[in-house]
Design a protein around this motif. Structure first.
Motif, PDB file in Angstrom:
ATOM      1  N   ARG A  12       0.809  -1.263  -0.020  1.00 26.46           N
ATOM      2  CA  ARG A  12       0.051   0.104   0.063  1.00 26.46           C
ATOM      3  C   ARG A  12       0.933   1.168  -0.097  1.00 26.46           C
ATOM      4  O   ARG A  12       1.445   1.545   1.007  1.00 26.46           O
ATOM      5  CB  ARG A  12      -0.855   0.129   1.020  1.00 26.46           C
ATOM      6  N   PRO A  13       0.861   2.020  -1.054  1.00 27.36           N
ATOM      7  CA  PRO A  13       1.468   3.194  -1.129  1.00 27.36           C
ATOM      8  C   PRO A  13       1.067   4.319  -0.350  1.00 27.36           C
ATOM      9  O   PRO A  13      -0.306   4.516  -0.490  1.00 27.36           O
ATOM     10  CB  PRO A  13       1.711   3.595  -2.839  1.00 27.36           C
ATOM     11  N   LEU A  14       1.572   5.330  -0.262  1.00 27.26           N
ATOM     12  CA  LEU A  14       1.371   6.812   0.383  1.00 27.26           C
ATOM     13  C   LEU A  14       1.272   7.826  -0.866  1.00 27.26           C
ATOM     14  O   LEU A  14       2.048   7.631  -1.556  1.00 27.26           O
ATOM     15  CB  LEU A  14       2.286   7.216   1.356  1.00 27.26           C
ATOM     16  N   TYR A  15       0.479   8.582  -0.903  1.00 22.37           N
ATOM     17  CA  TYR A  15       0.264   9.843  -1.899  1.00 22.37           C
ATOM     18  C   TYR A  15       1.679  10.659  -1.825  1.00 22.37           C
ATOM     19  O   TYR A  15       1.697  11.162  -0.467  1.00 22.37           O
ATOM     20  CB  TYR A  15      -0.788  10.674  -1.815  1.00 22.37           C
ATOM     21  N   THR A  16       2.358  10.764  -2.766  1.00 19.43           N
ATOM     22  CA  THR A  16       3.583  11.625  -2.615  1.00 19.43           C
ATOM     23  C   THR A  16       3.632  12.915  -3.700  1.00 19.43           C
ATOM     24  O   THR A  16       4.562  13.511  -3.631  1.00 19.43           O
ATOM     25  CB  THR A  16       4.671  10.917  -2.526  1.00 19.43           C
ATOM     26  N   GLY A  17       2.667  12.554  -4.803  1.00 18.61           N
ATOM     27  CA  GLY A  17       2.885  13.699  -5.911  1.00 18.61           C
ATOM     28  C   GLY A  17       3.710  12.979  -6.939  1.00 18.61           C
ATOM     29  O   GLY A  17       4.038  13.472  -8.021  1.00 18.61           O
ATOM     30  N   ILE A  18       4.497  11.852  -6.616  1.00 15.34           N
ATOM     31  CA  ILE A  18       5.566  11.211  -7.684  1.00 15.34           C
ATOM     32  C   ILE A  18       4.864  10.033  -8.136  1.00 15.34           C
ATOM     33  O   ILE A  18       4.238   9.205  -7.624  1.00 15.34           O
ATOM     34  CB  ILE A  18       6.918  10.897  -6.826  1.00 15.34           C
ATOM     35  N   GLY A 125       8.433   9.134   6.192  1.00 16.72           N
ATOM     36  CA  GLY A 125       9.486   8.494   5.460  1.00 16.72           C
ATOM     37  C   GLY A 125       9.763   8.469   4.049  1.00 16.72           C
ATOM     38  O   GLY A 125      10.664   8.390   3.495  1.00 16.72           O
ATOM     39  N   GLU A 126       8.481   8.999   3.397  1.00  7.89           N
ATOM     40  CA  GLU A 126       8.416   9.155   2.007  1.00  7.89           C
ATOM     41  C   GLU A 126       8.696  10.590   1.366  1.00  7.89           C
ATOM     42  O   GLU A 126       8.122  11.615   2.167  1.00  7.89           O
ATOM     43  CB  GLU A 126       6.945   8.879   1.547  1.00  7.89           C
ATOM     44  N   LYS A 257       9.393   1.911   6.099  1.00  7.05           N
ATOM     45  CA  LYS A 257      10.118   3.236   5.791  1.00  7.05           C
ATOM     46  C   LYS A 257      10.994   3.330   7.040  1.00  7.05           C
ATOM     47  O   LYS A 257      10.406   3.463   8.129  1.00  7.05           O
ATOM     48  CB  LYS A 257       8.965   4.107   5.349  1.00  7.05           C
ATOM     49  N   VAL A 258      12.160   3.930   6.555  1.00 10.09           N
ATOM     50  CA  VAL A 258      13.126   4.128   7.718  1.00 10.09           C
ATOM     51  C   VAL A 258      13.704   5.589   7.547  1.00 10.09           C
ATOM     52  O   VAL A 258      13.744   5.801   6.483  1.00 10.09           O
ATOM     53  CB  VAL A 258      14.057   3.131   7.877  1.00 10.09           C
ATOM     54  N   GLN A 259      13.586   6.608   8.550  1.00 12.69           N
ATOM     55  CA  GLN A 259      14.044   7.730   8.237  1.00 12.69           C
ATOM     56  C   GLN A 259      15.087   8.088   9.507  1.00 12.69           C
ATOM     57  O   GLN A 259      14.819   7.783  10.554  1.00 12.69           O
ATOM     58  CB  GLN A 259      13.180   8.935   8.448  1.00 12.69           C
TER      59      GLN A 259
END
Length: 286
Positions: A12-18, A125-126, A257-259
């Motif tokens: 499941r992706p997160l909206y990033t505009g990319i 983290g995206e 996701k790691v930051q």
């Protein structure tokens, strides 16, 4: 998929505009490859996956998954600024505040940004594309001399902690971003970019893969950062998220996701942030 095969689960992706490519995995967390493990026979949309919403795929399994078919909805999660973790990578100081802000007092982004002054925003983290979120500077902290910001004189240095308000930009599709939030970032004299995972260098957008069947495990304490001259490691804060939630257990198969960010010292001489993906794969049964 089918009576004898596990169901292919979308990451499941997160909206990033990319623009992004949606990947699939089986129920054990084993990553599947398009054209090798499955094909897409039909989908309910045209163009790219680059906005929040539901995308429907009709996929058919190959090889070990042959004979299986599934209709899968992929939900691209919208950004909720009241719930998600929003951070801004430190901006490097070059020659004063006049090149960091536009005439409206907003930090420059995208094509309007001066070299080394791009505002890189992360949500869970995206990395977020310029224009998806607008950062409006409210104030600057830390006393040491004076500088001008938003038409007013402030006590402090350009290498100061700046409080900024993040909100949805006009270019963001309706429903992709909600609410507003206040975040802090740093304008620094120099940036740290040499992060490591043990002896393996971690660069932005890198992917670390761990196979539980081999007894491998992700350990965030193994992430380190050092100054360019090779001095001792710098203190870090590491945030790990899965499906938009902060987690401390990384044993379950899936995508994390790691930051990792350098904890900025009092003199704000160094800072740095790196984000990357960790894929934990479970056992794979044919």
């Amino acid at each position: 998929m089918g009576q004898t095969k596990t169901t292919m689960l979308p990451i499941r992706p997160l909206y990033t505009g990319i623009d992004k490519v949606v990947n699939f995995a089986d129920a054990a967390g084993y990553g599947l490859k398009l054209g090798e493990d499955y094909i897409i026979n039909q989908k309910s949309f045209t163009g790219n996956v680059n906005a929040a919403g539901t995308y429907t795929y009709v996929i058919e399994g190959l090889k070990d998954y042959k004979g299986s078919k599934a209709v899968i909805d992929v939900v691209v999660e919208k950004i909720d600024l009241s719930e998600d973790i929003v951070t801004i990578a430190p901006i490097q100081k070059v020659s004063g505040t006049e090149s960091l802000y536009n005439s409206e007092g907003k930090l420059k982004q995208g094509d309007d940004a001066v070299q080394n002054h791009d505002v890189i925003i992360y949500v869970d983290g995206e990395e977020i594309a310029p224009g998806v979120l607008t950062i409006v500077t409210n104030r600057a902290d830390k006393s040491d001399g004076t500088f001008e910001l938003n038409g007013a004189n402030y006590l402090g240095r350009v290498s100061a902690t700046v409080t900024a308000t993040a909100q949805a930009a006009a270019a963001a599709p309706a429903g992709s971003v909600e609410n507003t939030c206040t975040v802090k970032h740093n304008v620094v004299d120099s940036l740290i970019s040499n992060f490591y995972y043990d002896n393996d260098s971690v660069q932005n957008d890198d992917e670390l893969v761990f196979e539980t069947a081999k007894g491998e495990a992700f350990d965030p304490t193994r992430i380190t950062a050092a100054k360019a001259d090779g001095e001792s490691s710098l203190p870090l804060t590491v945030t790990v998220t899965k499906d938009g939630e902060v987690v401390t257990d990384y044993s379950e198969p899936g995508v994390y996701k790691v930051q990792a960010s350098v904890i900025v010292p009092d003199d704000l001489s160094y800072a740095g942030t790196v984000t990357f993906t960790v894929v934990v794969q479970g056992k794979h049964y044919s």
